[in-house]
Design a protein around this motif. Sequence first.
Motif, PDB file in Angstrom:
ATOM      1  N   TRP A  39       0.833  -1.205   0.000  1.00 18.79           N
ATOM      2  CA  TRP A  39       0.000   0.000   0.000  1.00 18.79           C
ATOM      3  C   TRP A  39       0.869   1.257   0.000  1.00 18.79           C
ATOM      4  O   TRP A  39       0.589   2.230  -0.701  1.00 18.79           O
ATOM      5  N   ARG A  40       1.957   1.244   0.755  1.00 18.89           N
ATOM      6  CA  ARG A  40       2.847   2.411   0.835  1.00 18.89           C
ATOM      7  C   ARG A  40       3.554   2.657  -0.495  1.00 18.89           C
ATOM      8  O   ARG A  40       3.737   3.810  -0.904  1.00 18.89           O
ATOM      9  N   LEU A  41       3.948   1.589  -1.170  1.00 21.58           N
ATOM     10  CA  LEU A  41       4.666   1.752  -2.433  1.00 21.58           C
ATOM     11  C   LEU A  41       3.758   2.186  -3.583  1.00 21.58           C
ATOM     12  O   LEU A  41       4.216   2.848  -4.521  1.00 21.58           O
ATOM     13  N   SER A  42       2.488   1.797  -3.518  1.00 22.34           N
ATOM     14  CA  SER A  42       1.623   2.007  -4.684  1.00 22.34           C
ATOM     15  C   SER A  42       0.372   2.839  -4.406  1.00 22.34           C
ATOM     16  O   SER A  42      -0.128   3.507  -5.306  1.00 22.34           O
ATOM     17  N   GLY A  43      -0.170   2.755  -3.172  1.00 20.96           N
ATOM     18  CA  GLY A  43      -1.444   3.415  -2.888  1.00 20.96           C
ATOM     19  C   GLY A  43      -2.599   2.840  -3.686  1.00 20.96           C
ATOM     20  O   GLY A  43      -3.624   3.488  -3.889  1.00 20.96           O
ATOM     21  N   SER A  44      -2.486   1.583  -4.128  1.00 18.78           N
ATOM     22  CA  SER A  44      -3.478   0.979  -5.023  1.00 18.78           C
ATOM     23  C   SER A  44      -4.191  -0.197  -4.354  1.00 18.78           C
ATOM     24  O   SER A  44      -3.540  -1.196  -4.015  1.00 18.78           O
ATOM     25  N   PRO A  45      -5.538  -0.124  -4.184  1.00 20.36           N
ATOM     26  CA  PRO A  45      -6.268  -1.302  -3.692  1.00 20.36           C
ATOM     27  C   PRO A  45      -6.130  -2.502  -4.625  1.00 20.36           C
ATOM     28  O   PRO A  45      -6.111  -3.648  -4.179  1.00 20.36           O
ATOM     29  N   ALA A  46      -6.034  -2.230  -5.926  1.00 19.43           N
ATOM     30  CA  ALA A  46      -5.887  -3.335  -6.881  1.00 19.43           C
ATOM     31  C   ALA A  46      -4.597  -4.104  -6.642  1.00 19.43           C
ATOM     32  O   ALA A  46      -4.553  -5.333  -6.767  1.00 19.43           O
ATOM     33  N   LEU A  47      -3.509  -3.384  -6.277  1.00 24.12           N
ATOM     34  CA  LEU A  47      -2.246  -4.074  -6.009  1.00 24.12           C
ATOM     35  C   LEU A  47      -2.352  -4.925  -4.752  1.00 24.12           C
ATOM     36  O   LEU A  47      -1.799  -6.031  -4.691  1.00 24.12           O
ATOM     37  N   LEU A  48      -3.080  -4.426  -3.741  1.00 23.74           N
ATOM     38  CA  LEU A  48      -3.299  -5.251  -2.552  1.00 23.74           C
ATOM     39  C   LEU A  48      -3.989  -6.554  -2.931  1.00 23.74           C
ATOM     40  O   LEU A  48      -3.648  -7.628  -2.438  1.00 23.74           O
ATOM     41  N   GLY A  49      -4.983  -6.458  -3.805  1.00 20.69           N
ATOM     42  CA  GLY A  49      -5.650  -7.668  -4.279  1.00 20.69           C
ATOM     43  C   GLY A  49      -4.717  -8.574  -5.044  1.00 20.69           C
ATOM     44  O   GLY A  49      -4.773  -9.800  -4.904  1.00 20.69           O
ATOM     45  N   LEU A  50      -3.831  -7.987  -5.858  1.00 21.99           N
ATOM     46  CA  LEU A  50      -2.889  -8.790  -6.640  1.00 21.99           C
ATOM     47  C   LEU A  50      -1.903  -9.520  -5.729  1.00 21.99           C
ATOM     48  O   LEU A  50      -1.608 -10.711  -5.946  1.00 21.99           O
ATOM     49  N   ILE A  51      -1.403  -8.834  -4.690  1.00 17.36           N
ATOM     50  CA  ILE A  51      -0.481  -9.476  -3.751  1.00 17.36           C
ATOM     51  C   ILE A  51      -1.182 -10.621  -3.034  1.00 17.36           C
ATOM     52  O   ILE A  51      -0.626 -11.717  -2.869  1.00 17.36           O
ATOM     53  N   GLY A  52      -2.425 -10.386  -2.594  1.00 13.94           N
ATOM     54  CA  GLY A  52      -3.183 -11.465  -1.959  1.00 13.94           C
ATOM     55  C   GLY A  52      -3.407 -12.635  -2.895  1.00 13.94           C
ATOM     56  O   GLY A  52      -3.345 -13.798  -2.493  1.00 13.94           O
ATOM     57  N   PHE A  53      -3.656 -12.341  -4.171  1.00 16.13           N
ATOM     58  CA  PHE A  53      -3.828 -13.400  -5.170  1.00 16.13           C
ATOM     59  C   PHE A  53      -2.547 -14.212  -5.319  1.00 16.13           C
ATOM     60  O   PHE A  53      -2.562 -15.447  -5.303  1.00 16.13           O
ATOM     61  N   CYS A  54      -1.427 -13.512  -5.466  1.00 12.82           N
ATOM     62  CA  CYS A  54      -0.156 -14.200  -5.704  1.00 12.82           C
ATOM     63  C   CYS A  54       0.254 -15.068  -4.523  1.00 12.82           C
ATOM     64  O   CYS A  54       0.817 -16.156  -4.696  1.00 12.82           O
ATOM     65  N   ALA A  55      -0.005 -14.595  -3.300  1.00 10.02           N
ATOM     66  CA  ALA A  55       0.413 -15.330  -2.105  1.00 10.02           C
ATOM     67  C   ALA A  55      -0.316 -16.659  -1.959  1.00 10.02           C
ATOM     68  O   ALA A  55       0.151 -17.547  -1.236  1.00 10.02           O
ATOM     69  N   ASN A  56      -1.454 -16.796  -2.634  1.00  8.63           N
ATOM     70  CA  ASN A  56      -2.225 -18.036  -2.519  1.00  8.63           C
ATOM     71  C   ASN A  56      -2.501 -18.702  -3.858  1.00  8.63           C
ATOM     72  O   ASN A  56      -3.205 -19.709  -3.910  1.00  8.63           O
ATOM     73  N   ALA A  57      -1.957 -18.126  -4.940  1.00  7.74           N
ATOM     74  CA  ALA A  57      -2.230 -18.691  -6.257  1.00  7.74           C
ATOM     75  C   ALA A  57      -1.701 -20.113  -6.387  1.00  7.74           C
ATOM     76  O   ALA A  57      -2.297 -20.952  -7.067  1.00  7.74           O
ATOM     77  N   GLY A  58      -0.586 -20.404  -5.716  1.00  8.07           N
ATOM     78  CA  GLY A  58      -0.038 -21.752  -5.779  1.00  8.07           C
ATOM     79  C   GLY A  58      -0.999 -22.785  -5.217  1.00  8.07           C
ATOM     80  O   GLY A  58      -1.117 -23.902  -5.745  1.00  8.07           O
ATOM     81  N   VAL A  59      -1.699 -22.421  -4.123  1.00  9.19           N
ATOM     82  CA  VAL A  59      -2.675 -23.331  -3.537  1.00  9.19           C
ATOM     83  C   VAL A  59      -3.815 -23.574  -4.517  1.00  9.19           C
ATOM     84  O   VAL A  59      -4.313 -24.694  -4.658  1.00  9.19           O
ATOM     85  N   LEU A  60      -4.237 -22.525  -5.214  1.00  9.49           N
ATOM     86  CA  LEU A  60      -5.329 -22.649  -6.177  1.00  9.49           C
ATOM     87  C   LEU A  60      -4.945 -23.547  -7.345  1.00  9.49           C
ATOM     88  O   LEU A  60      -5.702 -24.423  -7.759  1.00  9.49           O
ATOM     89  N   VAL A  61      -3.744 -23.353  -7.870  1.00  8.33           N
ATOM     90  CA  VAL A  61      -3.329 -24.071  -9.079  1.00  8.33           C
ATOM     91  C   VAL A  61      -2.821 -25.477  -8.755  1.00  8.33           C
ATOM     92  O   VAL A  61      -3.153 -26.453  -9.441  1.00  8.33           O
ATOM     93  N   LEU A  62      -2.009 -25.584  -7.703  1.00  8.07           N
ATOM     94  CA  LEU A  62      -1.346 -26.855  -7.394  1.00  8.07           C
ATOM     95  C   LEU A  62      -2.051 -27.673  -6.320  1.00  8.07           C
ATOM     96  O   LEU A  62      -1.755 -28.863  -6.167  1.00  8.07           O
TER      97      LEU A  62
END
Length: 414
Positions: A39-62
């Motif tokens: 949030w500090r680096l970007s100020g973007s809610p969309a980036l927060l969503g992207l980080i949350g997606f990436c942190a768990n994407a492996g569980v979804l795919v694998l």
Amino acid sequence: MRNPFRALASANYRRYWLGQSVSLLGTWLQQVAMGWLAWRLSGSPALLGLIGFCANAGVLVLGPFAGVLVDRIDRRRALWTTQCLAAVQAGGLAALTLAGRIEVWHLVALALALGAISALDLPLRQALQAELVGDRTLLPNAIALNSLSFNVARALGPALAGALVAALGEGVCFALNALSYVAVLAALARIDWPPPPPRAPPVPFAEHWREGLRYARDFAPLAAALGLLAPLSLAVGPYATLMPVVAREVYGGGPHTLGWLLSAAGAGAIAGTLALAARERSSGYERIAAASALAAATGLLGLAAEPPYALALGMMMLIGGGMMTTAAALNSLLQTVVEPRLRGRAMSLYVLAFAGVFPLGALMSGLLAGHFGVQATLALAGLGALAVVLHYLRRLPRLSARLAGEYRRLDLDG
């Protein structure tokens, strides 16, 4: 009601539980600091969503395939490997941040790495609990204690992370998480591991995978649990992703406000899972899951109404307590009634339903919040969660009748 810590009488489980409890505190330090840094680096809610997606994407795919591995490999060595890799990931995050070289793409890449590690680690730890406890009657208590340690860390970690980020910066939180894995590895070294079960004749990987899916389709308790947990996690799970926005834009705060909001959710989860740990009976978890899920949906709708800060803390307690108690109750139910030889695959589907759909929810909530605002996004999620609970309640009588037969077959109370 009984002693809520009775599963700790098992020395193996006690060592494992203590090591994991330390590591979980570090995990929450990292999670909160990572969200605030993004949030500090970007100020973007969309980036927060992207980080949350990436942190768990492996569980979804694998995730659907990881359970097959858990049922086929040496679980002790696999757990050593996942813990070492997670320590390296946290160490890399700390080094980049403390050196002042961290960029958004680093956060995305390291979040993806953590998701890939978690894809195997989460179902592996779920399946190992039955082996470490030994006594089947203590398994629901051990699962509740595992959830309790997660939620104690969830209550303490965010508030501590908020103070550390404000005073020392995010890098210190990442470094402490890397160090916390020493406790896990020390505990694993002291466990008296039971001999592995006899190896079954070799079966093609694809056939093992299809067998797990057929079991999830045909075994009503597993199908019903997944049918509640997956859509509920999609709707309610991503609320934490939006908390930096809520803390800053709704309540005008900073890291301390974020920490207290997330700690309130953890406090509610502690209360719920401690009550589960003290239960005497092995049955009734499907009804507890229904009540807890309803509490989570109610809390989310309450938070969407932008209540005063003190009341918002209460809504966070309902959300965190309801969601985690639902997950822990369904975990106890499944670990009690699933076939042992299929436990790894069943629990990988449970992890997929609980954590694997989270990245989709996090991504959607971040995009929706960026376009329609955080309060409208929370309201939509609350209404979706409420619809899921009402559908589950319609199926509850038949599910309870089926489970009563399973408890009689296993010679458990019903």
